[in-house]
Design a protein around this motif. Structure first.
Motif, PDB file in Angstrom:
ATOM      1  N   TYR A  58       2.992  11.114  -3.007  1.00  0.00           N
ATOM      2  CA  TYR A  58       2.870  12.573  -3.096  1.00  0.00           C
ATOM      3  C   TYR A  58       3.599  13.150  -4.302  1.00  0.00           C
ATOM      4  O   TYR A  58       3.532  14.346  -4.537  1.00  0.00           O
ATOM      5  CB  TYR A  58       3.431  13.225  -1.832  1.00  0.00           C
ATOM      6  N   ALA A  80       0.864  -1.184   0.000  1.00  0.00           N
ATOM      7  CA  ALA A  80       0.000   0.000   0.000  1.00  0.00           C
ATOM      8  C   ALA A  80       0.895   1.227   0.000  1.00  0.00           C
ATOM      9  O   ALA A  80       1.780   1.350   0.845  1.00  0.00           O
ATOM     10  CB  ALA A  80      -0.913   0.008   1.216  1.00  0.00           C
ATOM     11  N   ILE A  81       0.676   2.104  -0.958  1.00  0.00           N
ATOM     12  CA  ILE A  81       1.572   3.244  -1.131  1.00  0.00           C
ATOM     13  C   ILE A  81       0.777   4.525  -1.320  1.00  0.00           C
ATOM     14  O   ILE A  81      -0.155   4.586  -2.127  1.00  0.00           O
ATOM     15  CB  ILE A  81       2.495   3.024  -2.352  1.00  0.00           C
ATOM     16  N   LEU A  82       1.171   5.518  -0.539  1.00  0.00           N
ATOM     17  CA  LEU A  82       0.596   6.848  -0.683  1.00  0.00           C
ATOM     18  C   LEU A  82       1.639   7.702  -1.372  1.00  0.00           C
ATOM     19  O   LEU A  82       2.710   7.948  -0.821  1.00  0.00           O
ATOM     20  CB  LEU A  82       0.271   7.414   0.705  1.00  0.00           C
ATOM     21  N   ILE A 136      -2.070   1.882  -4.818  1.00  0.00           N
ATOM     22  CA  ILE A 136      -1.434   3.191  -4.791  1.00  0.00           C
ATOM     23  C   ILE A 136      -2.506   4.268  -4.766  1.00  0.00           C
ATOM     24  O   ILE A 136      -3.487   4.178  -5.502  1.00  0.00           O
ATOM     25  CB  ILE A 136      -0.541   3.421  -6.023  1.00  0.00           C
ATOM     26  N   ARG A 137      -2.344   5.247  -3.900  1.00  0.00           N
ATOM     27  CA  ARG A 137      -3.206   6.425  -3.915  1.00  0.00           C
ATOM     28  C   ARG A 137      -2.309   7.625  -4.142  1.00  0.00           C
ATOM     29  O   ARG A 137      -1.287   7.784  -3.456  1.00  0.00           O
ATOM     30  CB  ARG A 137      -3.944   6.606  -2.579  1.00  0.00           C
ATOM     31  N   ASN A 138      -2.673   8.438  -5.092  1.00  0.00           N
ATOM     32  CA  ASN A 138      -1.875   9.615  -5.404  1.00  0.00           C
ATOM     33  C   ASN A 138      -2.473  10.866  -4.775  1.00  0.00           C
ATOM     34  O   ASN A 138      -3.673  11.108  -4.895  1.00  0.00           O
ATOM     35  CB  ASN A 138      -1.803   9.806  -6.914  1.00  0.00           C
ATOM     36  N   ILE A 139      -1.621  11.639  -4.141  1.00  0.00           N
ATOM     37  CA  ILE A 139      -2.027  12.937  -3.619  1.00  0.00           C
ATOM     38  C   ILE A 139      -1.445  13.963  -4.567  1.00  0.00           C
ATOM     39  O   ILE A 139      -0.224  14.158  -4.599  1.00  0.00           O
ATOM     40  CB  ILE A 139      -1.466  13.172  -2.201  1.00  0.00           C
TER      41      ILE A 139
END
Lengths: 226, 226
Positions: free
Chosen positions: B184, B180-182, B197-200
DNA sequence: GCTTGTGAAGACCTTCACAGCA
DNA sequence: TGCTGTGAAGGTCTTCACAAGC
């Protein structure tokens, strides 16, 4: 909600998902420009963007015909067109509300200006903050919001206040005529008719990923973005 | 991609959108707990969340039957259940990659810990950064990543490096077992099978809002979140 | 009465597949 | 041949509407 009967050009309404993908296309096209690639096919774009060629062609088809059969798209031309469509060929003035820890980080973030987003004023409810000049940006009282939005032609608001105050700040911004808001507060404010809000909420992002970290095997498919 | 014929319990697969909404439900339920509300209907939840009652009931129905006809949902119980489902009843150890301006801002952001996300180690490619201790968090070399992920039981990675290096950092994290990767960085990294993956990316958010600020009237409906 | 849980209907978005053209 | 643009098909998610139950 819409207007009378004359019914202008009225290009078929574009799905919001499509609009949200366009900036990514612009970004990849920018990379291709730097790589001096001149022509690109929907297939190649699809690889870079982890989508299907069909998706890209369909998305673009909402706005016009940019490609040439048998060849593909002119990188430079497509980028320019998409920027025009998205309104990225001009500068946008941004007002920041909240100059706490988060607000300061946003002010010092160098990623906005090169993309044409200029933070031209900051606002804070705390009178001791008002009057400061932070990296060239003045800090004003909330009472000056309406005036400054007018004077400085602010069309985008960035909210960086504690969650507790986010809703009222959003409401104030909307009253003052701001119709696009980037919200960093950990609250999803009630949205107003005709106003766009995008929430930046890393905690929510984390919290939806942990679901897939649980149990022996729940993460069947391995995609998902943003 | 899936397994053989025995076909275990296999609860009907839950749409990803649903999983992404659950944390918001949990958050609102938390607010209701603090307001000492004990029972809530899907209608009331829908008002707070700007959704329809049907959406909420349908979402919850993927996971079980939490309500009582004629009454609604027990706030406390529903919150607990959803937290369990999402994996929010435990702590998660997080590794941060990149201790530049952005990484430091993330380290000093007080919003993660109260939600159970603990940054237990930081990593950087710059040897002059390695060995520091920033607010109680040690900075390690990238070569220590695999070992530290193991030793410290890191299951989530946060990427705060320049866009140029994001992809390789993501790949390294995945190699080391992080699923799990956030992210930025202003890049959408290629995703790996079984990895979330969630992109900010605030710039992308801004760039999709400007579309609606253009032209005389393009912003027909005034919703949209995130 | 009121509210849940859910099959069925509907809306929306994605993918297919092919005509048309360079 | 290669690739676009697009109607039609297919999937997915949302909304409806109602039976069941407090």
């Amino acid at each position: 909600m819409s207007q009378g009967p004359p019914l202008p050009p009225l290009e078929q309404t574009v799905p919001e998902v499509v609009v949200q993908r366009l900036p990514q296309y612009v970004r990849v096209l920018g990379a291709l420009v730097r790589e001096e690639v001149e022509v690109v096919s929907s297939h190649q774009l699809g690889e870079r963007l982890q989508t299907t060629p069909a998706q890209i062609r369909k998305d673009l088809s909402y706005f016009g015909r940019f490609g040439k059969q048998g060849r593909g798209y002119s990188v430079g031309n497509l980028q320019r067109q998409l920027k025009d469509i998205l309104g990225l060929s001009r500068q946008w003035n941004v007002g920041l509300v909240g100059v706490g820890r988060l607000g300061l980080a946003i002010l010092s973030y160098p990623g906005f200006a090169p993309e044409g987003f200029r933070i031209v004023a900051a606002f804070d409810a705390d009178p001791t903050q008002v009057g400061q000049n932070i990296g060239g940006v003045g800090v004003y009282a909330m009472d000056d919001l309406a005036r400054m939005v007018q004077e400085m032609d602010i069309s985008i608001g960035v909210v960086a206040v504690p969650g507790m105050h986010a809703q009222q700040v959003v409401d104030r911004l909307v009253e003052c005529g701001v119709r696009a808001i980037l919200n960093y507060a950990p609250t999803s404010p009630q949205t107003h008719e005709g106003v766009r809000i995008r929430n930046i909420d890393p905690v929510l992002s984390l919290q939806s990923m942990t679901y897939y970290l649980m149990g022996p095997e729940r993460g069947e498919n391995g995609q998902s973005q943003e």
